[in-house]
Design an enzyme around this catalytic site. Structure first.
Site, PDB file in Angstrom:
ATOM      1  N   ARG A 115       3.416   1.372   5.278  1.00  0.00           N
ATOM      2  CA  ARG A 115       3.869   0.266   4.423  1.00  0.00           C
ATOM      3  C   ARG A 115       5.164   0.619   3.689  1.00  0.00           C
ATOM      4  O   ARG A 115       5.981  -0.270   3.407  1.00  0.00           O
ATOM      5  CB  ARG A 115       2.770  -0.100   3.415  1.00  0.00           C
ATOM      6  CG  ARG A 115       3.056  -1.387   2.607  1.00  0.00           C
ATOM      7  CD  ARG A 115       1.896  -1.714   1.683  1.00  0.00           C
ATOM      8  NE  ARG A 115       2.056  -2.989   1.011  1.00  0.00           N
ATOM      9  CZ  ARG A 115       2.030  -3.157  -0.315  1.00  0.00           C
ATOM     10  NH1 ARG A 115       1.836  -2.123  -1.116  1.00  0.00           N
ATOM     11  NH2 ARG A 115       2.181  -4.353  -0.846  1.00  0.00           N
TER      12      ARG A 115
ATOM     13  N   ILE B 251       6.333  -8.658  -0.804  1.00  0.00           N
ATOM     14  CA  ILE B 251       5.457  -8.149   0.247  1.00  0.00           C
ATOM     15  C   ILE B 251       4.056  -8.272  -0.334  1.00  0.00           C
ATOM     16  O   ILE B 251       3.789  -7.836  -1.459  1.00  0.00           O
ATOM     17  CB  ILE B 251       5.792  -6.684   0.627  1.00  0.00           C
ATOM     18  CG1 ILE B 251       4.842  -6.179   1.738  1.00  0.00           C
ATOM     19  CG2 ILE B 251       5.761  -5.756  -0.565  1.00  0.00           C
ATOM     20  CD1 ILE B 251       5.216  -4.809   2.289  1.00  0.00           C
ATOM     21  N   SER B 252       3.173  -8.941   0.400  1.00  0.00           N
ATOM     22  CA  SER B 252       1.850  -9.264  -0.151  1.00  0.00           C
ATOM     23  C   SER B 252       1.020  -8.018  -0.451  1.00  0.00           C
ATOM     24  O   SER B 252       1.213  -6.959   0.148  1.00  0.00           O
ATOM     25  CB  SER B 252       1.070 -10.145   0.827  1.00  0.00           C
ATOM     26  OG  SER B 252       1.639 -11.424   0.909  1.00  0.00           O
ATOM     27  N   GLN B 253       0.101  -8.188  -1.366  1.00  0.00           N
ATOM     28  CA  GLN B 253      -0.884  -7.157  -1.678  1.00  0.00           C
ATOM     29  C   GLN B 253      -1.655  -6.819  -0.393  1.00  0.00           C
ATOM     30  O   GLN B 253      -2.034  -7.720   0.353  1.00  0.00           O
ATOM     31  CB  GLN B 253      -1.828  -7.726  -2.737  1.00  0.00           C
ATOM     32  CG  GLN B 253      -2.951  -6.820  -3.161  1.00  0.00           C
ATOM     33  CD  GLN B 253      -3.906  -7.531  -4.126  1.00  0.00           C
ATOM     34  OE1 GLN B 253      -3.685  -8.696  -4.473  1.00  0.00           O
ATOM     35  NE2 GLN B 253      -4.948  -6.851  -4.539  1.00  0.00           N
ATOM     36  N   PRO B 254      -1.878  -5.538  -0.084  1.00  0.00           N
ATOM     37  CA  PRO B 254      -2.614  -5.179   1.136  1.00  0.00           C
ATOM     38  C   PRO B 254      -3.956  -5.887   1.267  1.00  0.00           C
ATOM     39  O   PRO B 254      -4.345  -6.283   2.371  1.00  0.00           O
ATOM     40  CB  PRO B 254      -2.780  -3.660   1.011  1.00  0.00           C
ATOM     41  CG  PRO B 254      -1.577  -3.238   0.232  1.00  0.00           C
ATOM     42  CD  PRO B 254      -1.345  -4.339  -0.761  1.00  0.00           C
TER      43      PRO B 254
END
Length: 219
Positions: free
Chosen positions: A40, A66-69
């Site tokens: 990431r 960038i979205s939260q995992p």
């Protein structure tokens, strides 16, 4: 020029992230394996290197994140991805979510409306690894009719409503995962197309917070 390195420390942090995702209810092993395989930190500015594997969103420019995992894992799990499926993603951003889908063996068509973010992915580090990941600059509300129909559609921004063109571009039996509603929180919906007449089965899941999905293109 940026040096990309995936160290033992990074891999250890990813393992910790996977443990956290399991504790939060992610059970699809293929989703977990894809996230574990993807560095990431490659998708973020080097300033975020030390915290890239914290389970939270980070800015990537142009008002996008960038979205939260956990969000990536949750949406991907709902999509029930299978190898060789043709998937349309709305909102490329950093290309992290698209790469998770590609890592799972899908043929991914991803649209970005922000020209700067689209251009940033012209030198995408995993181009050779994911030859079936295709980038497009365009309006996500319109989808990609030329390449339709799709097995699955994934929207990674808060949609004020479900765009009709996207519903039309889904195969019968196909699924769309989309966060819907304006404001601070969106309902995560999964739509399954039941017939050619455009009848859909709708399922509602947890609430999330996304950046808004906007019409048109931004140069």
């Amino acid at each position: 020029m940026r040096q990309y390195e995936d160290t033992y420390r990074h891999k250890g942090l990813r393992k910790n992230l996977i443990t956290s995702l399991k504790q939060k209810g992610i059970t699809d092993e293929r989703v977990l394996e894809a996230i574990n395989a993807l560095p990431r930190h490659f998708f973020l500015d080097t300033a975020f290197d030390a915290i890239a594997y914290e389970d939270r969103a980070f800015p990537i420019g142009e008002g996008q994140t960038i979205s939260q995992p956990y969000t990536v894992a949750y949406q991907t799990q709902l999509l029930e991805v299978k190898s060789f499926e043709k998937i349309l993603e709305i909102g490329t951003g950093s290309a992290y979510q698209a790469s998770v889908l590609a890592e799972m063996g899908a043929y991914v068509y991803t649209i970005e409306r922000q020209k700067k973010l689209f251009d940033a992915n012209k030198n995408f580090i995993f181009k050779s690894k994911y030859p079936h990941l295709k980038f497009f600059y365009g309006d996500g509300f319109e989808g990609l009719p030329t390449y339709a129909p799709f097995d699955k559609i994934l929207i990674t921004a808060a949609a004020p409503y479900i765009p009709v063109p996207l519903k039309a571009q889904l195969k019968v039996g196909g699924k769309m995962v989309i966060p819907v509603d304006e404001g601070n929180a969106q309902r995560m919906l999964r739509l399954t197309k039941e017939n050619e007449e455009g009848s859909f089965r709708e399922e509602a899941f947890d609430q999330f917070s996304f950046v808004p999905m906007l019409t048109g293109k931004r140069g």
